[in-house]
Design an enzyme around this catalytic site. Structure first.
Site, PDB file in Angstrom:
ATOM      1  N   LYS A  24      31.295  23.348  38.711  1.00 52.24           N
ATOM      2  CA  LYS A  24      31.514  23.463  40.098  1.00 52.24           C
ATOM      3  C   LYS A  24      30.191  23.145  41.109  1.00 52.24           C
ATOM      4  O   LYS A  24      30.129  22.297  41.573  1.00 52.24           O
ATOM      5  CB  LYS A  24      32.347  24.657  40.677  1.00 52.24           C
ATOM      6  CG  LYS A  24      32.910  24.474  42.122  1.00 52.24           C
ATOM      7  CD  LYS A  24      33.631  25.829  42.474  1.00 52.24           C
ATOM      8  CE  LYS A  24      33.893  25.944  44.053  1.00 52.24           C
ATOM      9  NZ  LYS A  24      34.600  27.273  44.096  1.00 52.24           N
TER      10      LYS A  24
ATOM     11  N   GLU B 259      23.682  28.310  32.020  1.00 49.95           N
ATOM     12  CA  GLU B 259      24.319  28.098  30.717  1.00 49.95           C
ATOM     13  C   GLU B 259      24.645  26.644  30.435  1.00 49.95           C
ATOM     14  O   GLU B 259      24.587  25.969  29.308  1.00 49.95           O
ATOM     15  CB  GLU B 259      25.283  29.071  30.384  1.00 49.95           C
ATOM     16  CG  GLU B 259      25.146  30.348  30.216  1.00 49.95           C
ATOM     17  CD  GLU B 259      25.135  31.165  31.583  1.00 49.95           C
ATOM     18  OE1 GLU B 259      25.012  30.596  32.788  1.00 49.95           O
ATOM     19  OE2 GLU B 259      25.589  32.447  31.607  1.00 49.95           O
TER      20      GLU B 259
ATOM     21  N   GLY C  34      36.791  29.015  40.772  1.00 56.22           N
ATOM     22  CA  GLY C  34      36.301  28.904  39.385  1.00 56.22           C
ATOM     23  C   GLY C  34      37.599  29.342  38.487  1.00 56.22           C
ATOM     24  O   GLY C  34      38.260  28.467  37.536  1.00 56.22           O
ATOM     25  N   ARG C  35      38.256  30.389  38.742  1.00 56.23           N
ATOM     26  CA  ARG C  35      38.977  30.872  37.792  1.00 56.23           C
ATOM     27  C   ARG C  35      40.582  30.710  38.140  1.00 56.23           C
ATOM     28  O   ARG C  35      41.269  30.937  37.368  1.00 56.23           O
ATOM     29  CB  ARG C  35      39.081  32.485  37.696  1.00 56.23           C
ATOM     30  CG  ARG C  35      38.873  33.233  39.119  1.00 56.23           C
ATOM     31  CD  ARG C  35      38.714  34.681  39.143  1.00 56.23           C
ATOM     32  NE  ARG C  35      38.384  35.328  40.231  1.00 56.23           N
ATOM     33  CZ  ARG C  35      37.495  35.107  41.222  1.00 56.23           C
ATOM     34  NH1 ARG C  35      36.370  34.348  40.962  1.00 56.23           N
ATOM     35  NH2 ARG C  35      37.403  35.824  42.451  1.00 56.23           N
TER      36      ARG C  35
ATOM     37  N   GLU D  64      37.773  39.797  37.496  1.00 52.85           N
ATOM     38  CA  GLU D  64      36.935  38.794  38.492  1.00 52.85           C
ATOM     39  C   GLU D  64      37.596  39.064  39.919  1.00 52.85           C
ATOM     40  O   GLU D  64      37.061  38.997  40.858  1.00 52.85           O
ATOM     41  CB  GLU D  64      36.535  37.640  37.960  1.00 52.85           C
ATOM     42  CG  GLU D  64      35.155  37.151  38.613  1.00 52.85           C
ATOM     43  CD  GLU D  64      34.857  35.637  37.892  1.00 52.85           C
ATOM     44  OE1 GLU D  64      34.318  35.963  36.598  1.00 52.85           O
ATOM     45  OE2 GLU D  64      34.716  34.900  38.591  1.00 52.85           O
TER      46      GLU D  64
ATOM     47  N   HIS E 278      48.318  45.782  13.983  1.00 50.79           N
ATOM     48  CA  HIS E 278      47.453  46.226  12.717  1.00 50.79           C
ATOM     49  C   HIS E 278      46.204  46.733  13.098  1.00 50.79           C
ATOM     50  O   HIS E 278      45.282  47.137  12.227  1.00 50.79           O
ATOM     51  CB  HIS E 278      47.355  45.122  11.653  1.00 50.79           C
ATOM     52  CG  HIS E 278      48.762  44.706  11.222  1.00 50.79           C
ATOM     53  ND1 HIS E 278      49.573  45.110   9.999  1.00 50.79           N
ATOM     54  CD2 HIS E 278      49.725  43.952  11.661  1.00 50.79           C
ATOM     55  CE1 HIS E 278      50.674  44.648  10.035  1.00 50.79           C
ATOM     56  NE2 HIS E 278      50.943  43.808  10.862  1.00 50.79           N
TER      57      HIS E 278
ATOM     58  N   LYS F 126      23.881  35.380  37.539  1.00 49.59           N
ATOM     59  CA  LYS F 126      23.487  34.026  37.601  1.00 49.59           C
ATOM     60  C   LYS F 126      21.982  34.186  37.972  1.00 49.59           C
ATOM     61  O   LYS F 126      21.188  33.171  37.560  1.00 49.59           O
ATOM     62  CB  LYS F 126      24.209  32.924  38.427  1.00 49.59           C
ATOM     63  CG  LYS F 126      25.515  32.527  38.043  1.00 49.59           C
ATOM     64  CD  LYS F 126      26.222  31.711  38.793  1.00 49.59           C
ATOM     65  CE  LYS F 126      27.556  31.385  38.172  1.00 49.59           C
ATOM     66  NZ  LYS F 126      28.161  30.028  38.851  1.00 49.59           N
TER      67      LYS F 126
HETATM   68  C1  G6Q Z   1      34.962  32.316  38.677  1.00 42.61           C
HETATM   69  C2  G6Q Z   1      33.444  32.285  38.541  1.00 42.61           C
HETATM   70  C3  G6Q Z   1      32.617  31.835  37.455  1.00 42.61           C
HETATM   71  C4  G6Q Z   1      32.358  30.426  37.323  1.00 42.61           C
HETATM   72  C5  G6Q Z   1      31.387  30.096  36.230  1.00 42.61           C
HETATM   73  C6  G6Q Z   1      31.028  28.606  36.265  1.00 42.61           C
HETATM   74  O1  G6Q Z   1      35.831  32.134  39.404  1.00 42.61           O
HETATM   75  O2  G6Q Z   1      32.910  31.705  39.886  1.00 42.61           O
HETATM   76  O3  G6Q Z   1      33.423  32.384  36.320  1.00 42.61           O
HETATM   77  O4  G6Q Z   1      33.426  29.587  37.227  1.00 42.61           O
HETATM   78  O5  G6Q Z   1      30.367  30.936  36.655  1.00 42.61           O
HETATM   79  O6  G6Q Z   1      30.360  28.112  37.445  1.00 42.61           O
HETATM   80  P1  G6Q Z   1      30.318  26.807  37.762  1.00 42.61           P
HETATM   81  O7  G6Q Z   1      31.740  25.932  37.503  1.00 42.61           O
HETATM   82  O8  G6Q Z   1      29.884  26.606  38.936  1.00 42.61           O
HETATM   83  O9  G6Q Z   1      29.169  26.376  36.517  1.00 42.61           O
END
Ligand code: G6Q
Length: 540
Positions: free
Chosen positions: A210, A216, A270-271, A356, A387, A507
Site C-alpha cells: 500500500k 521487508e 491493509g488487513r 491488529e 493430535h 516499521k
Molecule cells: C494492515 C497493516 C499491515 C500492513 C503491512 C504492509 O492492516 O497495516 O499489516 O498491511 O505492514 O504494509 P504495506 O502494504 O504498506 O507494505
C-alpha cells in the site's frame, strides 16, 4: 460523522450482563442444551451461505437479549451506518473505512469526499481483469517471449496474508498452470527459496505494498529485481514486474511502469484489502469469474449485516458473543479450528484481522479502557490440531473459546474421508461444550483411579460454523462475517479497530539498530539492546 465514544461499562446492559455472568456460574452449556430441546434450532442462524450454530455458547436467551440491548445502547447501528456511508470512523488516521465499497456491484454509487468510489473500484477491477486474463491465457509474454509460469507476490502483513490465505483456500478453483509463491519475510531465506523455484523468463513479480515503503517488501523487491535484471537485462523489468499500491510516484521511482500498477485507496486498511487490487494474485489464480464470485460472497454478507434483524444477524451475534466471552466470562483466547485443509492459512489470516484490529487499550477519544478488548486468536486445521494442542482445550486450566468450521462437501472426495472429518469436528464440538462426567467415564469400565484423569470438564464455548462448499463465494462471505464481527466488538469497546500504531512503530524501530549493526552509527540505545547488538555482531 463518527458517533461519540461511549464507555460501555456505564450502560445499563453492561450491568445486566455482569449480573447474568454471575448467574451463569450456576449452569453449564450441557444444562442449557439438555433443558431446551429447541435450543439448537433457535440458536442457528444463516446468511450468505454461512450457517452459525451458537447453541454451544454459555449464553441463555436472556444473555442474548442483554447483548442485543448492549449493541443498541452502545450505538453499533449508528457506527455501522457511518462506516458504510464513508464517514472517517478511523479517527486516529482520519480516514474512511470502506472495504465494503470494494465489493459493491458495478452501477452502485457511493460518493465519499466528492468522489464516486464504486466507479473507481470497478475501473481498477476491469484493468485487473484484462491483465489477469492475459497472464492466464498466455497472451502476456515475458521479455524473451515465454508465457508466465510462476507468480511471486512480494508483500507482508495485509499485503500477504489475504492473498496467501485465498490462494490456499481456493486451490480447487485454480487450473494449476501457474505456480504461486508468497514472499513476505525479510529473512533472506524467504525470497531465495522462492526465486530458486522460478525461471526469470517465465516469472511475474507482483510487488504488493500500500505504502511502497515497507522495509521487508522493498528489500525483497530489490532482490527480485536484481535477479531478473542479471538474467534478462534492465528492459525486462516492464514485462516481469507489476505493482499494487496507493503510491504511484514511488512505484515509478522503483522502475515499474505506472501502466503496470493497480491502485487502491487509503480507505482500504491493509488487513481488509484482500478483495482490492491486493488480490491480483488471487484473480490470476482463479480468473475473473472466480474473483467476481468472491466479491459477490463478500457483498452478500455485507448486505446480510446491514439488513438482517439483530436477532438473526450473523456478524452482530458473533461479535456480541465474543464480547460476552471476553468481558463477562473472562475467556482470553479463541481457537479457530477449520476442518478443511484448504483453510490451513485461515487462522493466520484471522490472527491479523482480529488482533491488529481490536488489540487496543484506549478508546477513540483517547481515554483508557477499564475492560478487556480483543481476544487472542490462533488455531490450526482439524483434525491435525486434535493430535496436538486440543489436550489443553479439553483439560487445561485456561478456557479457550472455539470456532469450529465445517465444510460439508469435499472438492476431493475419497471414500468416506469427508464424513470422517465432519464426524471428528462434531465429536470435538460435543466434548468441548458438554464435557464427559465421571459417571460417563466410569460407565466405560474405566478403573476408579483413572476416572479423574479422563473426566472432561466441558463448558468450553463453541461456535459451529458450517458452509455447504468452500468456493470463492463462501470464502468471501466467511471473511466478511469475521470482518464485521470484529467491527461489532470494536464498536462496543469504543476503540478504533482500523488503526495499527503498534505496527507502525515496528516499521521504524529496527532502522537505527541496523545502522549500529552495520557499524554506520554508534547510537546508544538502552544497556540491554547495546549488549545484544554487540553479541550479535560477534556471532554473525
Ligand atoms: C494492515 C497493516 C499491515 C500492513 C503491512 C504492509 O492492516 O497495516 O499489516 O498491511 O505492514 O504494509 P504495506 O502494504 O504498506 O507494505
Amino acid at each position: 460523522m463518527t458517533p461519540a465514544t461511549i464507555d460501555p461499562t456505564t450502560l445499563r446492559a453492561w450491568s445486566d450482563l455482569s449480573a447474568e455472568a454471575a448467574r451463569s456460574r450456576e449452569s453449564s452449556i450441557r444444562d442449557l442444551i439438555d433443558a431446551d430441546p429447541d435450543r439448537s434450532r433457535s440458536c442457528t442462524i444463516d446468511g450468505a451461505r454461512v450457517i452459525l450454530d451458537y447453541s454451544r455458547q454459555r449464553a441463555t436467551p436472556s444473555v442474548i437479549a442483554s447483548l442485543l440491548a448492549l449493541a443498541e445502547q452502545a450505538g453499533v447501528e449508528d457506527l455501522r451506518t457511518a462506516m458504510f456511508r464513508g464517514d472517517h470512523i478511523n479517527t486516529t488516521e482520519d480516514r474512511a473505512v470502506l472495504h465494503t465499497a470494494l465489493r459493491q456491484p458495478a452501477g452502485d454509487r457511493l460518493e465519499v469526499d466528492g468522489v464516486d468510489v464504486v466507479g473507481e473500484v470497478h475501473e481498477v477491477l476491469s484493468r485487473m481483469g484484462v491483465f489477469a486474463n492475459e497472464v492466464r491465457s498466455g497472451a502476456w509474454l515475458g521479455a524473451t517471449g515465454s508465457r508466465i509460469r510462476s507468480v511471486v507476490n512480494i508483500g507482508i502483513g495485509g499485503s500477504d496474508l489475504g492473498p496467501a490465505m485465498a490462494y490456499a483456500a481456493l486451490g480447487a478453483f485454480d487450473d494449476g498452470q501457474i505456480a504461486f509463491h508468497f514472499v513476505s519475510n525479510v529473512d533472506p531465506t524467504d525470497i531465495s527459496v522462492a526465486l530458486a523455484q522460478c525461471d526469470p523468463e517465465s516469472t511475474l513479480v507482483i510487488v504488493a505494498s500500500k505504502t511502497f515503503t515497507t522495509l521487508e517488501t522493498m528489500t525483497n523487491a530489490h532482490v527480485a529485481r536484481a535477479w531478473l535484471v542479471s538474467a534478462l537485462g534492465e528492459a525486462a523489468v516492464a514485462h516481469h514486474f507489476v505493482a499494487v499500491s496507493t503510491d504511484a510516484p514511488k512505484v515509478e521511482a522503483f522502475g515499474i511502469d505506472p501502466a503496470n500498477m493497480f491502485g487502491f485507496w487509503d480507505w482500504v486498511g491493509g488487513r481488509y484489502s484482500m478483495d482490492s487490487s491486493i488480490g491480483l494474485s488471487t484473480m490470476i489464480a482463479i480468473g475473473w469469474d472466480g474473483f467476481s464470485s468472491l466479491l459477490a460472497g463478500f457483498h452478500a454478507m455485507d448486505t446480510h449485516f446491514l439488513t438482517t434483524p439483530p436477532e438473526r444477524n450473523l456478524p452482530l451475534l458473533m461479535g456480541l458473543l465474543a464480547v460476552w466471552n471476553r468481558d463477562f466470562l473472562d475467556i482470553p483466547t479463541t481457537a479457530v479450528l477449520p476442518y478443511s485443509q484448504y483453510l490451513k492459512r485461515f487462522p493466520a489470516y484471522l490472527q491479523q484481522l482480529t488482533m491488529e484490529s481490536n488489540g487496543k487499550s484506549v478508546r477513540r477519544d483517547g481515554t483508557s479502557v477499564s475492560y478487556d478488548t480483543g481476544a487472542i486468536f490462533w488455531g490450526e486445521p482439524g483434525t491435525n490440531g486434535q493430535h496436538s494442542f486440543y489436550q489443553l482445550l479439553h483439560q487445561g486450566t485456561s478456557i479457550v473459546a472455539c470456532d469450529i468450521i465445517i465444510v460439508a462437501r469435499s472438492e476431493n472426495p475419497q471414500g468416506d474421508q469427508q464424513d470422517m472429518l465432519a464426524a471428528n469436528a462434531l465429536a470435538q464440538a460435543a466434548v468441548l461444550s458438554r464435557g464427559r462426567t465421571a459417571a460417563e467415564v466410569a460407565a466405560d469400565g474405566t478403573p476408579a483411579w483413572l476416572v479423574p484423569h479422563k473426566v472432561m470438564p466441558g463448558n468450553r464455548p463453541v461456535n459451529l460454523i458450517m458452509i455447504d462448499r468452500l468456493d470463492p463465494f463462501t470464502l468471501g462471505s466467511l471473511v466478511s462475517l469475521y470482518e464485521h464481527s470484529v467491527f461489532v466488538q470494536g464498536a462496543i469497546w469504543g476503540i478504533d479497530s482500523y488503526d495499527q500504531w503498534g505496527v507502525e512503530l515496528g516499521k521504524k524501530l529496527a532502522v537505527g539498530i541496523l545502522d549500529d549493526i552495520n557499524g554506520h552509527a554508534s547510537s546508544t540505545f538502552d544497556p540491554a539492546t547495546d549488549a545484544s547488538i554487540a553479541l550479535y555482531r560477534r556471532l554473525r
